[in-house]
Design a protein around this motif. Structure first.
Motif, short mmCIF file in Angstrom:
data_model
loop_
_atom_site.label_atom_id
_atom_site.label_comp_id
_atom_site.label_asym_id
_atom_site.label_seq_id
_atom_site.Cartn_x
_atom_site.Cartn_y
_atom_site.Cartn_z
N MET A 1 0.48 -0.71 -0.19
CA MET A 1 0.09 0.18 0.13
C MET A 1 0.94 1.25 0.21
O MET A 1 0.85 1.88 -0.73
N VAL A 2 1.82 1.41 0.64
CA VAL A 2 2.85 2.24 0.64
C VAL A 2 3.24 2.02 -0.79
O VAL A 2 3.50 3.94 -1.07
N VAL B 1 5.81 6.14 -1.78
CA VAL B 1 6.17 6.94 -0.84
C VAL B 1 7.79 6.25 -1.24
O VAL B 1 7.64 4.92 -1.38
N PRO B 2 8.22 7.25 -1.31
CA PRO B 2 9.96 7.09 -0.86
C PRO B 2 10.34 5.70 0.09
O PRO B 2 9.61 6.84 0.87
N PRO B 3 11.30 4.96 0.27
CA PRO B 3 12.26 4.71 -1.05
C PRO B 3 11.49 3.50 -1.29
O PRO B 3 11.90 2.51 -2.37
N LEU B 4 9.93 3.37 -1.68
CA LEU B 4 9.40 2.32 -2.08
C LEU B 4 9.57 2.63 -3.68
O LEU B 4 9.82 3.37 -4.64
N ALA B 5 9.42 1.47 -4.53
CA ALA B 5 9.43 1.49 -5.87
C ALA B 5 8.13 1.99 -6.60
O ALA B 5 8.46 2.83 -7.45
N GLY B 6 7.97 2.32 -5.54
CA GLY B 6 6.30 3.00 -6.51
C GLY B 6 6.44 4.39 -6.45
O GLY B 6 5.59 5.08 -7.49
N PHE B 7 7.42 4.90 -5.58
CA PHE B 7 8.21 6.17 -6.29
C PHE B 7 8.87 6.42 -6.42
O PHE B 7 8.51 7.54 -7.81
N VAL C 1 0.44 15.03 -8.66
CA VAL C 1 1.06 14.76 -7.55
C VAL C 1 -0.02 14.82 -6.59
O VAL C 1 -0.12 14.05 -5.50
N LEU C 2 -1.18 16.13 -6.47
CA LEU C 2 -1.70 16.31 -5.88
C LEU C 2 -2.81 14.69 -6.12
O LEU C 2 -3.67 15.11 -4.65
N CYS C 3 -3.60 14.46 -6.84
CA CYS C 3 -3.87 13.32 -6.92
C CYS C 3 -3.56 11.81 -6.29
O CYS C 3 -3.88 11.28 -5.74
N SER C 4 -2.47 12.18 -6.08
CA SER C 4 -0.99 11.05 -5.69
C SER C 4 -1.48 11.57 -4.40
O SER C 4 -1.64 9.89 -3.66
N ALA C 5 -1.22 12.51 -3.64
CA ALA C 5 -2.27 12.91 -2.36
C ALA C 5 -3.53 12.67 -2.02
O ALA C 5 -3.01 11.48 -0.39
N VAL C 6 -4.12 12.80 -2.77
CA VAL C 6 -5.29 12.68 -2.29
C VAL C 6 -5.17 10.70 -1.79
O VAL C 6 -5.78 10.17 -1.27
N ALA C 7 -4.77 10.00 -3.32
CA ALA C 7 -5.21 8.55 -3.39
C ALA C 7 -4.79 8.01 -2.08
O ALA C 7 -4.40 6.76 -1.74
N ALA C 8 -3.52 8.77 -1.96
CA ALA C 8 -2.64 7.72 -0.69
C ALA C 8 -3.64 7.97 0.63
O ALA C 8 -3.67 6.96 1.47
N PHE C 9 -5.26 8.60 0.45
CA PHE C 9 -5.31 8.14 1.89
C PHE C 9 -6.31 7.06 1.78
O PHE C 9 -6.21 6.19 2.86
N TYR C 10 -6.35 6.93 0.57
CA TYR C 10 -7.59 5.57 0.63
C TYR C 10 -6.40 4.20 0.69
O TYR C 10 -6.42 3.01 1.30
N ALA D 1 4.91 -12.11 -1.30
CA ALA D 1 6.19 -11.77 0.02
C ALA D 1 7.40 -11.19 -1.28
O ALA D 1 7.93 -10.09 -0.80
N VAL D 2 7.47 -12.02 -2.24
CA VAL D 2 8.45 -11.29 -2.99
C VAL D 2 8.61 -9.85 -3.44
O VAL D 2 8.78 -9.07 -4.08
N SER D 3 6.77 -10.40 -4.23
CA SER D 3 5.86 -8.70 -4.24
C SER D 3 6.42 -7.08 -3.77
O SER D 3 6.99 -6.12 -4.19
N ALA D 4 6.25 -7.73 -2.28
CA ALA D 4 6.17 -6.34 -1.26
C ALA D 4 7.38 -5.97 -0.84
O ALA D 4 8.05 -4.72 -1.03
N VAL D 5 8.67 -7.16 -1.20
CA VAL D 5 10.02 -6.94 -0.34
C VAL D 5 10.78 -6.42 -1.75
O VAL D 5 11.23 -5.18 -1.97
N SER D 6 10.30 -7.27 -3.22
CA SER D 6 10.98 -6.54 -3.91
C SER D 6 10.90 -4.68 -3.93
O SER D 6 11.47 -3.79 -4.83
N MET D 7 9.37 -4.70 -4.06
CA MET D 7 9.42 -3.09 -3.55
C MET D 7 9.61 -2.33 -3.07
O MET D 7 10.33 -1.00 -3.18
#
Lengths: 478, 665
Positions: free
Chosen positions: A377-378, A383-389, A412-421, A450-456
């Motif tokens: 989710m992060v 959110v840095p330093p995860l890959a989604g950032f 960036v603003l939309c991404s901030a709103v989306a962070a909510f959910y 696990a692989v997905s989360a850890v690789s992110m």
């Protein structure tokens, strides 16, 4: 003059799938049993063989074969590899679910392979006809999988909705294709580009809009997204996982290829269209997901939002932008598969549950799973330093370099709103009172999650391979 | 070796701070204390080596901290005589305080934290005194401020301790603001903040001016005054002194280490370290003298009437710091540092002795509830008496050499400067008051009728102090354990002998050989010689004041104990004025705190709450929820709505495409 052998070498992955899927149909038909038996495994092996064929291909070999209809390049390889990974992981995750629901029919693996074949043809399409062939091969298989659970009203509804709206979009796409052919006299992308030059006339613009509308439907970007939440919610969860992953790769790939190879002279026009769709998708994905309580529906809006972010890179109209798109799709694929592995793991007493509140207090009942979901989710929220950032970073960077400041800021603003959910899910897992514990998920699901989360989480440790692959893939398009 | 001195306390901090819970209380105490003793031993070796023998100067660079354009800052250890003096002061007192705290804090539940803070403080203080540039000094400066904040507020469940910690931090911030500005100005003038560079550049800047606020300022004067502002904050000088008495909320060993011997002297050290700059500005030195003189006098007057044993010593510290600044201000940097050196011993001794008394009386700090203790805790009494003798300047004790030297220096400088003469008068008067309040403390605590037992029982009827004293009788004062007494003995020796042993090196015939280049004196500055050529009566004046103070205190608190109350009744205004510390806290509250709160509330309720929150986060959040509702409602579930939306989108795009094309062609 090309030879057939050469053409078949270039299309080796597709050839493997095509022959394999025919064999699967025959095996399924003559086996005489409705259950899937070894079909899933066969399908995984086939897809894996195709993936190997792509990975082991001599680097730098590219070519246009089959009378200009099929292009084999690094860009295609990159996206095909992603699509294949999406299909393979879906199949690996799906088995248990279908067996649990009693709908483990042998058709599903076949349909997945067929759809994947369609995606690969779509990705490699170098002309309007090949594009349509690949698109329909993919779509028809997908319509059926959506309604796979025939006794479930919601699944049937989903399949039907998807089919009807898909037909509408296909109609638009075909109409656009015919306009383009009419005004340019060509079906190959390069030919169209040459014919329209730097001054597209109104017919070409019409054609472009109609064609892009059809593709936008497959990417599920606003305003052609309406099917997405209903179908994601109604279809069996593994099918949803499939919809959210592999076909998105193909649709984004062909959209990118079309606008860069067929419409370099109409950059201004398609850029405006893409920007509009991008902003609308990001905004809708951010806002509409807030009110959802069904996690599959939430993921539907999340994927709409993410397609919007990917389009930010596309809108930049530069090589950097394409690189950003490719990178984004790769990260998106991993995050999505991980998220669906988590959703598939949500079973209480053998029954699947899909409310967000079912995740309550997961930290108490299944600590590793809660941690992995939280990481995903992060990462999804960027959110840095995860890959989604980094995914968002590359597309926004491309947009800024192309002077699309407004787009980047809105993103960036939309991404901030989306962070909510996304973060609400974390809050539910860690701070709410515990809901009934989930059954122990299968090894496959746990591994994928696990692989997905850890690789992110650890992507930043060794980012070079993915960055370089995306880089060389983007270069091959220019 | 130098690195070991500085970093062993850091190691102790890390071990006790990170692993304290795992290690347990006792190992944490032993590790931090042992490391400090090692550091202390190495410091003495350094002192003998650098100060007394060859005196070689070195400043090894440990690492580059940052480089940005012209600005280059290194982590380095500047080791010269001045540093070595500070090293032994800091590590000796710190090691003894560590040892003392093992006994003093034995009932506390978070001892590893306490020892970690103590070690952190020591590390920061050592970084400060070994700095080779202003930035590293500032690092140490802020580090000791942080440790001081943490230690004052160590008993964080006490609101008064929290308030005192915050007060100390905020008041210091005022001074630090000046320090930062001074640092910026020095960088602007010289393009560097490394000591060697700015010292070399200082003479050339003596007559330069800078333009600020529409006026031309002498560059050196402005820089020195700004830097001195930092020193005033840290050393609790007049106007920025208000935090020091309140800082006594912290545990007593903290008061001894930080608020008497080391941190508060950082300002004195800073001015001495920057003597090449201050020598270039007579104005700045005059201000230093004036502030020091006023502080010495002011704090002494307040000390006369305080009843809290630690507050009396705190005001005494404040006053003695004033002496040091006068010493610096008249150009006798060695005088200031010498007094710093001796003061560290006897003031730490007084605090630790007071701690021993407080310990004996179960955390009773009010002298009105003491009395008659000398027979109960005779060793503590003896140590306190030694400390008092040293503080008041009894002949041959440490204070006699250092304090009287400053007074003589002030008189000598008074020959050319009215301000120095004023300072001389203030100091002499203050010396009398010092003697009075010091002996008053001793008499009230150790002599007279015993006022503690009844109050003690009243105060602690069920004896529920969280006190674990199965080894002594309830309510019966007792001598402290050995870990607390050993530091007292060591410091007593220092208080008696430090002056006699080192006066030759610090301020006497060998001073030049001793300090070498670490203290700079201009070519017209002969204060160390002039102070020997003064009339004889000047030398006797402090002694006379001391005896006078002693006699008055003896009379008022032993012979005729009714007199103080009568006096206070006769001059209620004066008594109140002094008791309330010249009303500084009330004044600051009216001038700064109240308006700041008012302004803060205005911005908070009006600016932030009504405007930013309403239009910003809250408003945005509300709109997001509205938007979410709207977006969700779009999803009707009807397929014709969906198809309609698609066609609408298509139509919009087509329309846009046509218009954009029309514009394009």
């Amino acid at each position: 003059m090309e030879t057939l052998q050469l053409a078949l070498v270039h299309a080796l992955p597709e050839v493997i799938l095509a022959i394999g899927v025919i064999a699967m149909v025959l095996v399924g038909a003559f086996r005489g049993k409705p259950d899937d038996g070894p079909m899933s495994e066969i399908a995984v092996v086939l897809l894996g063989a195709a993936l190997v064929a792509i990975v082991l291909k001599t680097p730098g070999v590219s070519g246009v074969v089959f009378d200009n209809a099929f292009v084999d390049d690094r860009f295609g390889d990159f996206m095909k590899a992603l699509a294949l990974i999406g299909s393979i992981v879906t199949l690996l995750m799906a088995g248990d679910f279908f067996r649990g629901e009693g709908i483990n029919k042998f058709e599903f693996p076949i349909l997945v392979v067929l759809a994947t074949l369609g995606m690969m043809m779509l990705i490699s399409a170098n002309g309007l006809i090949a594009l349509y062939l690949g698109l329909e091969l993919m779509s028809l298989a997908l319509y059926v999988t959506a309604a796979l659970s025939r006794d479930d009203a919601r699944a049937s509804e989903a399949g039907l909705k998807y089919f009807v709206l898909g037909a509408l979009s296909s109609g638009m796409l075909l109409y656009g294709a015919s306009l383009l052919y009419g005004f340019s006299g060509n079906v190959s992308f390069a030919g169209i580009a040459a014919a329209i030059g730097d001054h597209p006339n109104v017919g070409v613009i019409f054609g472009l809009v109609f064609l892009f509308t059809g593709l936008a439907f497959k990417m599920s970007v606003v305003p052609f997204h309406m099917w997405t939440p209903d179908v994601y919610e109604g279809a069996p969860t593994p099918v949803t996982a499939f919809f959210a992953s592999a076909p998105k790769m193909a649709a984004v790939a062909i959209a990118t290829r079309v606008i860069y190879t067929a419409f370099p002279g109409a950059t201004h026009q398609w850029q405006q269209i893409v920007i509009f769709m991008s902003i609308a998708s990001m905004a809708l994905g951010a806002f509409a997901a807030i009110k959802q309580d069904n996690i599959k529906r939430l993921m539907a809006y999340s994927s709409i939002g993410h397609m919007g972010f990917a389009l930010v890179g596309l809108a930049a109209g530069t090589e950097e932008g394409v690189k950003g798109v490719l990178f984004y799709m790769a990260i998106y694929l991993v995050m999505t598969l991980g998220a669906f592995a988590a959703i598939l793991s949500m079973r209480v007493n053998g029954k699947p549950v899909e409310k967000i509140s079912d995740l309550s207090g997961l930290d108490n009942t299944n600590r590793p799973m809660a941690l992995f979901i939280a990481l995903l989710m992060v990462s999804l929220s960027g959110v840095p330093p995860l890959a989604g950032f980094f995914a968002k970073w590359y597309v926004f960077l491309a947009a800024v370099q192309a002077n699309l400041f407004t787009l980047a800021v809105i993103g960036v603003l939309c991404s901030a709103v989306a962070a909510f959910y996304y973060w609400r899910i974390i809050k539910v897992m860690y701070f709410d009172d515990a809901a009934p514990a989930f059954d122990k998920p299968s090894l496959t699901l746990r591994a994928v999650l696990a692989v997905s989360a850890v690789s992110m989480l650890l992507y930043w440790v060794y980012p070079a391979p993915l960055v370089q692959a995306a880089d060389s893939a983007a270069k091959s398009l220019f | 070796m130098y690195s070991a001195i500085v970093f062993l306390p850091l190691l102790g901090f890390l071990i006790a701070g990170l692993g304290g819970k795992k290690l347990g209380d006792r190992p944490s105490e032993i590790i931090t204390t042992a490391l400090l003793f090692v550091s202390c031993a190495l410091s003495w070796i350094t002192f003998v080596d650098v100060g007394l023998h060859d005196g070689h100067f070195s400043a090894p660079v440990l690492a580059n901290w940052l480089t940005s354009g012209e600005l280059k800052i290194d982590w380095s250890l500047r080791i010269d005589t001045l540093t070595s003096v500070m090293l032994i002061v800091v590590t000796t007192v710190s090691a003894l305080v560590h040892l003392y705290s093992i006994g003093y804090m034995h009932e506390d539940s978070s001892r590893p934290r306490f020892f970690a803070y103590l070690s952190l403080f020591t590390f920061a203080m050592l970084m400060l005194v070994t700095s080779d540039n202003l930035a590293q000094m500032f690092f140490g400066w802020e580090g000791v401020g942080l440790a001081s904040y943490l230690l004052i507020g160590f008993w964080y469940e006490k609101p008064s301790a929290n308030a005192a910690a915050i007060k100390a931090f905020v008041v210091n911030r005022v001074g630090d603001f000046g320090f930062s500005l001074g640092m910026f100005l020095v960088f602007m003038l010289t393009g560097s903040i490394a000591f060697d560079t700015i010292f070399a550049a200082a003479p050339g800047l003596a007559n330069k001016s800078v333009h600020a606020f529409g006026l031309d300022w002498n560059a050196m004067t402005l820089a020195c005054l700004l830097l001195f502002m930092g020193a005033m904050g840290k050393s609790a000088q007049f106007l920025l002194h208000t935090w020091l008495p309140d800082a006594m909320e912290g545990p007593t060993p903290v008061s001894a280490l930080i608020h008497a011997a080391t941190m508060v002297t950082a300002g004195v050290f800073m001015v001495a370290r920057l003597s090449p700059l201050f020598e270039q500005s007579a104005t700045a030195l005059t201000v230093v003298t004036l502030v020091g003189g006023i502080t010495a006098f002011f704090a002494a007057t307040v000390g006369l009437v305080q009843n809290d044993i630690k507050r009396v010593i705190a005001y005494s510290t404040c006053s003695q710091l004033g002496y040091m600044f006068v010493g610096l201000g008249v150009g006798g940097y060695a005088l200031g540092i010498f007094h710093l050196f001796t003061h560290a011993f006897f003031k730490a001794l007084l605090f630790l002795g007071a701690g021993s008394v407080i310990h004996a009386l179960h955390h009773e700090q009010d002298m009105r509830r003491m009395g008659g203790l000398w027979s109960k805790i005779p060793v503590t009494f003896a140590c306190m008496t030694i400390g008092t003798l040293a503080l008041t300047g009894f002949p041959m004790t440490a204070g006699y050499f250092s304090k009287d030297a400053i007074i003589e220096g002030a008189f000598a400088a008074g020959g050319h400067s009215g301000v120095a003469m004023l300072a001389f008068v203030l100091l002499v008067v203050a010396a009398g008051m010092t003697s009075f309040y010091s002996w008053r403390l001793v008499f009230m605590t150790f002599f007279g009728e015993r006022r503690w037992s009844e109050q003690y029982r009243l105060l602690h009827p069920e004896h529920d102090h969280g006190h674990d004293d199965h080894h002594h009788h309830v309510g019966e004062p007792h001598e402290s354990p050995l870990t607390m007494m050993v530091p007292l003995f060591v410091l007593s020796i220092g208080a008696l002998a430090a002056g006699y042993l080192f006066k030759g090196e610090f301020i006497g015939h060998a001073a030049g050989e001793f300090w070498r280049t670490s203290l700079f004196t201009g070519e017209h500055n002969h204060i160390l010689h002039e102070m020997h050529e003064i009339p004889e009566w000047v030398g006797y004046a402090p002694f006379a004041m001391m005896v006078g103070g002693f006699v008055v205190a003896l009379f008022m608190y032993v012979v005729a104990p009714k007199v103080p109350a009568t006096l206070a009744g006769k001059f209620p205004a004066l008594y109140k004025f002094l008791l309330n510390k010249w009303y500084f806290d009330e004044l600051y509250d009216k001038i700064f705190v109240k308006p700041a709160f008012w302004l803060g509330r205005l911005f908070w309720k009006g600016g932030d709450g009504a405007i930013i929150d309403r239009l910003g986060p809250d408003g945005v959040a509300a709109r997001v929820v509205d938007g979410a509702g709207f977006a969700s409602r779009l999803q009707t579930g009807f397929i014709y709505n969906y198809a309609f939306a698609m066609l609408l989108g298509l139509a919009a795009l087509i329309t846009y495409g046509m218009f954009s094309l029309g514009g394009g062609q």
